[in-house]
Design a protein around this motif. Structure first.
Motif, PDB file in Angstrom:
ATOM      1  N   ARG A  51     -10.502   6.230   4.767  1.00  0.00           N
ATOM      2  CA  ARG A  51      -9.431   5.779   3.884  1.00  0.00           C
ATOM      3  C   ARG A  51      -8.201   5.378   4.701  1.00  0.00           C
ATOM      4  O   ARG A  51      -7.763   6.106   5.574  1.00  0.00           O
ATOM      5  N   ARG A  85      -9.207   4.674 -10.489  1.00  0.00           N
ATOM      6  CA  ARG A  85      -8.493   4.755  -9.210  1.00  0.00           C
ATOM      7  C   ARG A  85      -7.423   5.847  -9.268  1.00  0.00           C
ATOM      8  O   ARG A  85      -7.272   6.629  -8.336  1.00  0.00           O
ATOM      9  N   HIS A 127       0.816  -1.219   0.000  1.00  0.00           N
ATOM     10  CA  HIS A 127       0.000   0.000   0.000  1.00  0.00           C
ATOM     11  C   HIS A 127       0.849   1.268   0.000  1.00  0.00           C
ATOM     12  O   HIS A 127       0.588   2.200  -0.752  1.00  0.00           O
ATOM     13  N   ASN A 174      -8.016  -3.130  -4.401  1.00  0.00           N
ATOM     14  CA  ASN A 174      -8.938  -2.339  -5.210  1.00  0.00           C
ATOM     15  C   ASN A 174      -9.622  -3.170  -6.285  1.00  0.00           C
ATOM     16  O   ASN A 174     -10.663  -2.781  -6.805  1.00  0.00           O
ATOM     17  N   PHE A 201     -14.227  -2.206  -4.740  1.00  0.00           N
ATOM     18  CA  PHE A 201     -13.444  -2.064  -5.977  1.00  0.00           C
ATOM     19  C   PHE A 201     -13.339  -0.604  -6.405  1.00  0.00           C
ATOM     20  O   PHE A 201     -14.228   0.200  -6.165  1.00  0.00           O
ATOM     21  N   ARG A 227     -18.333   2.661   3.628  1.00  0.00           N
ATOM     22  CA  ARG A 227     -18.116   2.407   2.197  1.00  0.00           C
ATOM     23  C   ARG A 227     -19.367   1.836   1.528  1.00  0.00           C
ATOM     24  O   ARG A 227     -19.792   2.287   0.468  1.00  0.00           O
ATOM     25  N   PRO A 237      -3.678   1.716  -7.649  1.00  0.00           N
ATOM     26  CA  PRO A 237      -4.452   0.489  -7.418  1.00  0.00           C
ATOM     27  C   PRO A 237      -3.583  -0.726  -7.087  1.00  0.00           C
ATOM     28  O   PRO A 237      -2.485  -0.881  -7.599  1.00  0.00           O
TER      29      PRO A 237
END
Lengths: 342, 342, 342, 342
Positions: free
Chosen positions: D58, C208, C154, C187, C341, D24, C215
């Motif tokens: 996030r 994204r 990440h 994602n 997603f 989400r 992503p």
């Protein structure tokens, strides 16, 4: 005094630890103010800044990545780039810069220092191939991740009579392969500094099987076969970005071994997993101490220097020392791992 | 040539890595044979041996503990102990010893070397307090375990307005507390070298709460209050083994903070978790290289020496250098952590 | 009563935990004796045994692999194989078998049970695709390893504007991808049960990036493009073992994304790292309880059964239930991940 | 529709994962808006809110703690508390609440639901002692942390002939001790549901030493001696907060064993380390699915329900089912661990 901070080049666990230490000590001990320049040299080039103070560095010590962002922008490759940087620093009231980065980022710092910009450097390379310092931060994290992977492969290799190839980072220098290979008990370690003979590799693989154990190979991404060596699969296609794709060296060596020995061989490609995530305690300690020393160097106006680890001391060396020459694995150091081959 | 190997003192991740490297290189490069002496100096004292060759060291690299066992037996405290050792070495046909241990074990080695026994030493202390070497193996593992614990406590401290005290190893030296405190981002670090004032600790705790964050303290098990300091709870009872029990210093400091500030305070006592289990990559690399160098020192007949890390080199120093004096945290080193206090 | 134990198929963390529980409870509670059959069905087929008692299972609980070895030998594909097995069991005085394995190994067990062999089964598949049980051991370990890798990616994805593709295990079923994708905050998740449209994948990748985040894709090794989909690179060459080589699906999807979107894309291939090494606590608990229940089923002479997890209970179901049909990810279960997603 | 979210009670890895999933899916599928109530029931009581939308959630999936903060505030113990909550919900335009918490927090939710507040509950307890659900999130993380500690202690226990006592969480229920004891291969497990006899514990300790192995005990913080049992040290002093201090049950049992058997015994107290930090993959998956289901329950207006895991399904049960009765370890479940004692 107002000090700018920037991070350049690839990801490396510990970048945030450096930034935090620079800011915390700069504010507390020296009463400095800070400006965060975003995305490496692009920041001062384009005047792209962010607020940077004690609240911004709270909680970032254990986090991978860099809150400042990064890029490979080189102001010397841009018409008028250096003037733009000087103008922006003046506009932002910035007296000095702390530049955290590798060969490229510190190479720019070196030239800017010659042109009168007040800059100190903090060395950063996950590959540990910068001269002038015993270790760079991020390296220990990468080695631990690779070692844990090798640990996990041992049981599979032993129960299932299979060759396992672990491809680790290291385009020019084999430090990650060497250290994780020694720490993980790998049976073969292939590094860029020592071009390999695929036939010899296969011989070691087979002798390992003869003693009823399965071999684990650790391979730097930059490992190369000996010139004239018969390893056609290695001459793989390159993609639009100039990287060999669809199977790096790990995949190719696994395929060669499978074809030549008839033993099933599988590759593990750790890739960017090695350079993301939380740093080890060693990397946090080293990065923090680099940061503390860098901000002291600014206070002492010892510009044109780079922080370096020597034993357990952080010292200041001329920037040129760190960026002059790559630090490679010597034949003697490689020989230490060879004792455990086969 | 027949070489004996023994391990003494407390547990330390990396012991097996040293043994493995000594045996693997000794057999492959020097053609040595090995005898495993069990349970430290008790082994040569009582002729208590085990087979030790390449098969015995297979798979032990990542394992904590020591396949040779350990003890704190001191032959110099036993009537005729030294003669017994000499006799047993002769009987076993052992020409040289590799002794892996800390202050006590290497102290015996130093004296035996003076009395003509062929011995080389490998320094071992999880506390990192042996002079003559930059680091000892096991220390990096302990620091990582303590740092991971501190990482986990941060979220709890922040969400729940609580003081958390982490007691780590370090009876005489504060290295584990210092390194894990810096790496984990502790708000206060208390070490044996710097007696603490409980009132000042409570002031730091309160100022931390004022900025709306909960404090995490890292405390060496050997931390002590300043003389004359009012901390009655610390004068705790001792058990039959001479250790303060039913609450070490971590529990006691938590209780004091709770009583003095009215804030809930809780202690975490990691204890032996820090010295067991698999070593980090750094510790495996360091332990392996100590082992390689030790067996080379035997081959070179450089007896009376101890292996030491200097920068990235393993060198040989006189045994006395390692065992003469404890390496303590200096005020300057402590000051590095103090920047982050409060 | 003498009981044989064997493990078949691919590696799976928890195998040793099952063996240990079978033996420990069998000896203590039921007074059984045990025979270890080596290398799956090859063991009883060739009379290839090892001693198996409390001393042999000491310390194996946290170890990956299997002390009994494994193979994919199928006695029904060997002329007279079944008779050989019956003869060997009789010769070894073995009254009952505990067979630990996946679809293939338990398929053999099912047929042998029909032919009068006393056998109970313990289900094992790292892919979690066996029917009749909520979970199989090994799966939780694999999911955790994949999740840790995604965690580490990440920061790199965010700091460096790059697409990262993580290829995980799962040839027929997408459980590992689904669970690690949800746990890691991926994602996009691509699984064999839901053929993907590379154009839609690229659209998600670009959307994204538009929201300024990079992503991360998690891809089962068995993920396939929709029929008629234009993804020529996927039709890769197969090697001598019938596997697509020199770049699995992860590499190929990364290449496609790079070519189509112009964004740098990199693949991580965890491979056998997911199936080796120490099991998680959940897998040790599940494997241990399967073992305890299996040996009780032997004592109860409930042959032809397989152990299964239902909620928190271990129950016995007919062997055929576990081996009849693969357990696949349903569209509803996939939809849970789809919420995240893009 | 505007939905409020709050978290109450002690820290528990996975809280942020629930919040993220609620937000989400609520935004994407149901078009909800959200209000974050801070510090548990204190939030709606005092109108103490924070912004809560996709940007706020996030990156929080892997983080311990809760971005909403927590408290043990009970509006039913405050004059006019319930009216205040109703007024604040009306003022904030909040139609429904998602309350994430344990016995106390959901107990309040149950009563408020009876009084007409639209509320759905998500069960949270690290101790896993809530009825109506197979598992709660956070538990798997705690068990893994305890198991890793036990793993590390094994080598030390074996090399150094010492009794090691690991104190884990569990004031009323022994689930963490039971699962980590089974997973870690503990020699004795003591839980609140089964009062222990210190003499029997010492007998097991001694029989373990007789077979030349050192014992590891796992002890719930709420473990208690049998009535009439002679264990004076347990009647320890209580501190201002009503907790037994200066040595919890782990320290006291270690002291008793030392005094009674003459063997050195040491305690490890993991404390809050077990409830902080990043959740395991299982806990993230479970927490995420609880969140998805909870926001669907709001959309379906199925108020007064609590989410529960049954097998691999998330179902909705009446709130009262989760808060009515503690789920304790049954004698049969304890007996599974007892097979491995001694």
């Amino acid at each position: 005094m107002r000090v700018g901070v920037l991070t350049g080049g690839g990801d490396c666990p510990g970048l945030n630890a450096v930034i935090r230490a620079v800011v915390r000590k700069g504010v507390k001990t020296h009463g400095f103010e800070f400006v965060g320049y975003r995305d490496g040299w692009k920041g001062p080039l384009e005047g792209y800044t962010m607020e940077l103070g004690v609240p911004q560095v709270r909680g970032i010590l254990p986090r991978g990545g860099t809150i400042l962002g990064s890029s490979r922008t080189n102001p010397f490759k841009i018409e008028g780039g250096v003037e733009q940087i000087k103008d922006n620093l003046a506009k932002d009231g910035v007296d000095a810069l702390v530049a955290i980065g590798g060969e490229d980022t510190l190479g720019v710092a070196t030239k800017l220092a010659d042109l009168g910009v007040n800059v100190v450097g903090v060395p950063k390379t996950i590959d540990n191939d910068l001269s002038g310092t015993d270790f760079t931060f991020g390296f220990d994290t990468a080695v631990n991740i690779a070692t844990e992977a090798i640990d996990r492969l041992h049981t599979t290799a032993e129960s299932h009579h299979r060759v396992l190839v672990v491809e680790v980072m290291g385009r020019h220098a084999g430090w990650i392969a060497l250290h994780s290979g020694i720490a993980g008990g790998a049976n073969i370690v292939l590094i860029p500094e020592q071009p390999f003979d695929i036939e010899e590799v296969c011989r070691l693989v087979e002798s390992r099987f003869e003693s009823r154990f399965s071999p684990i190979l650790v391979v730097s991404e930059g490992a190369i076969p000996k010139e004239g060596g018969d390893m056609t699969l290695i001459s793989g296609e390159k993609d639009a970005f100039g990287h060999v794709r669809l199977g790096g060296i790990g995949d190719r060596i696994a395929a060669e071994i499978e074809n030549r020995t008839g033993k099933e061989a599988r590759a593990v490609v750790l890739g960017h997993v090695q350079r993301g995530g939380t740093p080890t305690a060693f990397d946090r300690w080293l990065a923090t101490r680099f940061g503390l020393q860098a901000v002291d160097a600014v206070a002492d106006r010892e510009f044109g220097t780079m922080m370096a680890l020597r034993g357990t001391d952080i010292i200041r060396v001329p920037l040129i020392e760190g960026t002059g020459e790559l630090k490679l694995v010597s034949p003697e150091e490689y020989a230490e791992a060879e004792v455990f081959f086969g």
